[in-house]
Design a protein around this motif. Structure first.
Motif, PDB file in Angstrom:
ATOM      1  N   LEU A 146       0.229  -2.627   4.600  1.00 23.43           N
ATOM      2  CA  LEU A 146      -1.199  -2.639   4.306  1.00 23.43           C
ATOM      3  C   LEU A 146      -1.600  -3.895   3.537  1.00 23.43           C
ATOM      4  O   LEU A 146      -2.622  -4.520   3.841  1.00 23.43           O
ATOM      5  N   LYS A 147      -0.808  -4.295   2.550  1.00 22.64           N
ATOM      6  CA  LYS A 147      -1.157  -5.485   1.772  1.00 22.64           C
ATOM      7  C   LYS A 147      -1.154  -6.738   2.641  1.00 22.64           C
ATOM      8  O   LYS A 147      -2.025  -7.600   2.503  1.00 22.64           O
ATOM      9  N   GLU A 148      -0.171  -6.841   3.528  1.00 21.00           N
ATOM     10  CA  GLU A 148      -0.124  -8.005   4.413  1.00 21.00           C
ATOM     11  C   GLU A 148      -1.316  -8.022   5.362  1.00 21.00           C
ATOM     12  O   GLU A 148      -1.885  -9.082   5.653  1.00 21.00           O
ATOM     13  N   LYS A 149      -1.712  -6.852   5.857  1.00 22.42           N
ATOM     14  CA  LYS A 149      -2.886  -6.794   6.730  1.00 22.42           C
ATOM     15  C   LYS A 149      -4.157  -7.166   5.970  1.00 22.42           C
ATOM     16  O   LYS A 149      -5.027  -7.865   6.504  1.00 22.42           O
ATOM     17  N   GLN A 150      -4.267  -6.716   4.735  1.00 22.43           N
ATOM     18  CA  GLN A 150      -5.431  -7.086   3.925  1.00 22.43           C
ATOM     19  C   GLN A 150      -5.452  -8.587   3.658  1.00 22.43           C
ATOM     20  O   GLN A 150      -6.522  -9.213   3.655  1.00 22.43           O
ATOM     21  N   TRP A 151      -4.271  -9.175   3.443  1.00 24.06           N
ATOM     22  CA  TRP A 151      -4.211 -10.625   3.242  1.00 24.06           C
ATOM     23  C   TRP A 151      -4.626 -11.362   4.513  1.00 24.06           C
ATOM     24  O   TRP A 151      -5.370 -12.344   4.457  1.00 24.06           O
TER      25      TRP A 151
END
Length: 348
Positions: A146-151
């Motif tokens: 999720l964090k990578e997708k948000q980035w």
């Protein structure tokens, strides 16, 4: 004596007029901004050379003035108005020639500088275009946390903002191209070139917008999935706590009331078996597309009865048929008096 000043005046006037006529003819040949850039640059150099001839022309006009003074000093009064009139004509023609020289050279120089600035801005725009094309070329990574997708979404939004900001520069470029085309008529800035530039920009903008839309959709789906998983984990923790409170080793309820306690809390396995599964687990496919795992199939009632009999330690010979309401009521066995047995069965 009178004949000599008159001849000197006439000669200087004719010489000045011939010089100014030749200069004006050269200016008329080069007084044009239409055509390719190389031709415009050649005309710019030619008009610059013509402007450098101004001191020579001023010397010729000064000679006319000196000859006019000598002529006026020795001519009769009735001839002086004619001499003064010719002198005024020479001065007016000289002023016109100088003005034409400056105007012609300045106009060509302005167009040339305008064109140069446009080319610099256009080159800067296409450098940005190539850089943005390279940035948008890699495919979107979907198999990420999720964090990578948000980035990724944040980076895509930055690129889209940059593309939107370049619209101001593009509008100025198109205006400059239209203005230049009106003055030079070169195909490099015609309407087709303007449409091509705008179409290339719109293509990059569409790619950036599609990238943001896709990442927003994927990120939102992952966020909803994460929220559902967090809620499910909290629910499971609450279930485990309630089950341990009803049938665990630390449970203080009598054996006969433990099943009733499970029924009151809504966690009775028999009740849960009659209700359809409501929890759906989100699974990420090989291409990042979400799908829902189907609920577990319903277990036949006879099989449920066998499971419960095995859990409570009842023998097959002691089984009783279903009552009139279709609900089987197991006989309480010694398993209820041993909290660890049922707790181990449920937790295992």
């Amino acid at each position: 004596m009178t004949q000599q000043p008159q001849e000197g005046f006439e000669g200087s006037v004719e010489d000045a007029r011939e010089w100014m006529k030749a200069v004006q003819e050269r200016l008329q040949i080069n007084d044009n901004t239409q055509g390719p850039r190389a031709a415009l640059e050649a005309r710019l150099r030619e008009t610059e050379k013509i402007c450098q001839l101004e001191p020579e022309g001023r010397v010729k006009v000064d000679l006319v003035l000196q000859a006019a003074e000598a002529r006026l000093a020795g001519c009769p009064e009735d001839q002086k108005p004619a001499v003064l009139a010719r002198l005024r004509d020479i001065k007016a023609q000289w002023e016109e020639t100088v003005t034409y020289m400056i105007h012609c050279h300045s106009r060509i120089e302005w167009v040339w500088l305008h064109w140069s600035e446009y080319l610099l801005a256009r080159d800067e725009f296409y450098r940005w275009f190539q850089k943005m094309t390279v940035a948008l070329a890699p495919p979107v990574e979907l198999q990420l946390g999720l964090k990578e997708k948000q980035w990724q979404l944040g980076q895509a939004q930055v690129l889209l903002h940059d593309v939107s900001h370049q619209a101001v520069l593009l509008d100025r470029l198109l205006e400059e191209a239209a203005s230049l085309f009106h003055r030079i008529g070169d195909p490099s800035v015609d309407e087709d070139a303007q449409r091509t530039m705008k179409a290339e920009y719109e293509a990059v903008k569409a790619r950036a917008q599609d990238r943001v839309d896709l990442l927003e959709q994927v990120t939102q789906e992952h966020e909803r999935f994460q929220a559902d998983m967090d809620e499910l984990q909290l629910w499971l923790q609450a279930v485990v706590a309630k089950v341990n409170g009803c049938v665990g080793r630390s449970c203080s309820l009598p054996a006969g009331r433990r099943l009733s306690a499970l029924q009151v809390t809504g966690l009775c396995p028999r009740r849960a078996a009659r209700e359809p599964a409501q929890v759906r687990v989100y699974v990420t496919g090989s291409r990042g597309q979400g799908r829902c795992r189907p609920p577990r199939p319903q277990v036949p009632r006879e099989e449920k009865r066998g499971i419960w009999w095995r859990m409570f330690g009842a023998s097959a010979a002691s089984r009783k048929p279903l009552n009139q309401q279709g609900i089987w009521k197991p006989r309480a066995t010694a398993a209820w008096s041993r909290p660890g047995v049922l707790h181990g069965s449920l937790s295992g």
